[in-house]
Design an enzyme around this catalytic site. Sequence first.
Site, PDB file in Angstrom:
ATOM      1  N   ARG A  49       3.387  -6.104  -1.524  1.00 50.58           N
ATOM      2  CA  ARG A  49       3.016  -4.666  -1.272  1.00 50.58           C
ATOM      3  C   ARG A  49       2.193  -4.106  -2.623  1.00 50.58           C
ATOM      4  O   ARG A  49       1.843  -4.824  -3.311  1.00 50.58           O
ATOM      5  CB  ARG A  49       4.377  -3.696  -1.447  1.00 50.58           C
ATOM      6  N   GLY A  50       1.780  -2.746  -2.321  1.00 50.73           N
ATOM      7  CA  GLY A  50       0.795  -2.163  -3.445  1.00 50.73           C
ATOM      8  C   GLY A  50      -0.416  -2.274  -2.701  1.00 50.73           C
ATOM      9  O   GLY A  50      -0.748  -3.308  -2.138  1.00 50.73           O
ATOM     10  N   ALA A  51      -1.148  -1.348  -2.585  1.00 49.46           N
ATOM     11  CA  ALA A  51      -2.441  -1.161  -1.678  1.00 49.46           C
ATOM     12  C   ALA A  51      -3.322  -2.331  -2.000  1.00 49.46           C
ATOM     13  O   ALA A  51      -3.715  -2.912  -1.064  1.00 49.46           O
ATOM     14  CB  ALA A  51      -3.199   0.214  -2.040  1.00 49.46           C
ATOM     15  N   ARG A  91       0.777  -1.931   8.305  1.00 46.54           N
ATOM     16  CA  ARG A  91       1.476  -0.794   7.577  1.00 46.54           C
ATOM     17  C   ARG A  91       0.166   0.200   7.620  1.00 46.54           C
ATOM     18  O   ARG A  91      -1.084  -0.106   7.464  1.00 46.54           O
ATOM     19  CB  ARG A  91       1.673  -1.072   6.233  1.00 46.54           C
ATOM     20  N   GLN A 205      10.976   0.423  -6.388  1.00 46.88           N
ATOM     21  CA  GLN A 205       9.667  -0.332  -6.812  1.00 46.88           C
ATOM     22  C   GLN A 205       9.723  -0.103  -8.402  1.00 46.88           C
ATOM     23  O   GLN A 205       9.217  -0.998  -9.133  1.00 46.88           O
ATOM     24  CB  GLN A 205       8.521   0.038  -6.055  1.00 46.88           C
ATOM     25  N   ASP A 246      -2.346   5.241  -2.491  1.00 49.03           N
ATOM     26  CA  ASP A 246      -2.634   4.011  -1.436  1.00 49.03           C
ATOM     27  C   ASP A 246      -3.898   4.481  -0.626  1.00 49.03           C
ATOM     28  O   ASP A 246      -4.498   3.571   0.127  1.00 49.03           O
ATOM     29  CB  ASP A 246      -1.481   4.269  -0.421  1.00 49.03           C
ATOM     30  N   ASN A 256       0.265   8.560  -2.203  1.00 47.58           N
ATOM     31  CA  ASN A 256       0.863   7.346  -3.004  1.00 47.58           C
ATOM     32  C   ASN A 256       2.531   7.505  -2.495  1.00 47.58           C
ATOM     33  O   ASN A 256       2.842   8.352  -1.905  1.00 47.58           O
ATOM     34  CB  ASN A 256       0.754   7.610  -4.591  1.00 47.58           C
ATOM     35  N   LYS A 257       3.181   6.543  -3.304  1.00 49.04           N
ATOM     36  CA  LYS A 257       4.604   6.333  -3.072  1.00 49.04           C
ATOM     37  C   LYS A 257       5.368   7.799  -2.931  1.00 49.04           C
ATOM     38  O   LYS A 257       5.130   8.682  -3.792  1.00 49.04           O
ATOM     39  CB  LYS A 257       5.235   5.576  -4.399  1.00 49.04           C
TER      40      LYS A 257
HETATM   41  O1  MRU Z   1       5.475   0.910  -0.406  1.00 44.36           O
HETATM   42  P1  MRU Z   1       4.605   0.192  -1.674  1.00 44.36           P
HETATM   43  O2  MRU Z   1       5.165  -0.414  -2.477  1.00 44.36           O
HETATM   44  O3  MRU Z   1       3.576  -0.634  -0.997  1.00 44.36           O
HETATM   45  O4  MRU Z   1       3.946   1.379  -2.158  1.00 44.36           O
HETATM   46  C1  MRU Z   1       2.888   1.181  -3.396  1.00 44.36           C
HETATM   47  C2  MRU Z   1       2.498   2.435  -3.935  1.00 44.36           C
HETATM   48  O5  MRU Z   1       2.789   3.445  -3.698  1.00 44.36           O
HETATM   49  C3  MRU Z   1       1.573   2.106  -5.204  1.00 44.36           C
HETATM   50  O6  MRU Z   1       1.521   3.005  -6.235  1.00 44.36           O
HETATM   51  C4  MRU Z   1      -0.014   2.019  -4.594  1.00 44.36           C
HETATM   52  O7  MRU Z   1      -0.042   1.139  -3.465  1.00 44.36           O
HETATM   53  C5  MRU Z   1      -0.874   1.586  -5.740  1.00 44.36           C
HETATM   54  S1  MRU Z   1      -0.515  -0.254  -6.144  1.00 44.36           S
HETATM   55  C6  MRU Z   1      -2.104  -0.440  -7.330  1.00 44.36           C
END
Ligand code: MRU
Length: 358
Positions: A49-51, A91, A205, A246, A256-257
């Site tokens: 996970r994480g973009a 996703r 997270q 994201d 973002n999250k």
């Molecule tokens: O649902 P996730 O854990 O994939 O969400 C991740 C985030 O929101 C991060 O802040 C974003 O992807 C940037 S990662 C460098």
Amino acid sequence: MEKLDITPLKYENDKLMILDQTRLPGEEVYEEMSTAEDVWDAIYRLKVRGAPAIGDAAAYGLYISVRDYQGDMEGFRSLLKEKRDYLCSARPTAVNLEWALNRMCSKFESLFDDTCQNAETAVDEAKAVLIAEAEKIKEEDMEACLAMGEYGLELLKPGMGILTHCNAGTIATAKYGTCLAPIHLGQERGYGFKVFADETRPLLQGARLTAWELQKAGVDVTLICDNMASLVMRNGWIDAVVVGCDRMAANGDGANKIGTSGVAVLAKEYGIPFYMFVPTSTIDPDTPTGDQITIELRDGDEIWQMWYEKPMAPEGIKTYNPAFDVTPAEYITAVVTEKGIVYPPYNENLKKITEGNK
Ligand code: MRU
């Protein structure tokens, strides 16, 4: 940064291995991904996970989906497209998923046109081109993170208190992270940052990943519940907020999250700069504003029972579980990219920095 020896995915000896982040911080386990379905599932379940890391995994995932194909070029082309669409559906919010898959397909299309339909060797060449492109995407992600780390340090001073939300760190990217890159670099250079990590409900997270990653790197990190951010700001303990992204729309609205926008509103109220770290691969010029960003909705079980021995809400309770929210551009003090720091007006300035990206 020798303590930062952890990577969310590796491709070694023709095997794609993904660190199962759902098992952190307790266990550091890499799982082999053999099929497109394995990769889709790993992205959907947030094992990766994480973009940027999602984009990297999808690029390798696309390659492993077609690497065993035997046949002509026409069949290869249509299989590639089918697997691209499938992986892209894992996703919806992080644009890096679509971006990386499109980049893989564009590379293929630029080298193999319809005239090489039946050339058998062309299929093998195409496979070699695709794995090389996946490696390049991951390599560029790592370089972008290092560059964002250096730009980020221009905005932060030694000894600062820094609040972060979710995890935009080394395990959310090829290496170093986006908004955690300056913290890792600063740690190496003796900046003595004091980081506050929001736990980041409902999937934690911040607690499971950021707290773990920063503690492992020796950073002074304090874990707080999401609803404590206002208090630590009021206490004067926070000099800057750093978060990842994201998908950033053309006007600078950034998804973002879930919970990020609330932190941004608080930061503005307390006069604290709010920095969003956004590699240019996360800027989506085709999405005009945050209103057009699709927000992923996830299972309500994540809120009411997933982390508990006993359910913490009545059986059958109605839930609403959006995974992301959009921080309006006006709350973002600056956008840190690998090409430099971007200030408002974002419509104009993001365009300048992304020119030539497509
Ligand atoms: O649902 P996730 O854990 O994939 O969400 C991740 C985030 O929101 C991060 O802040 C974003 O992807 C940037 S990662 C460098």
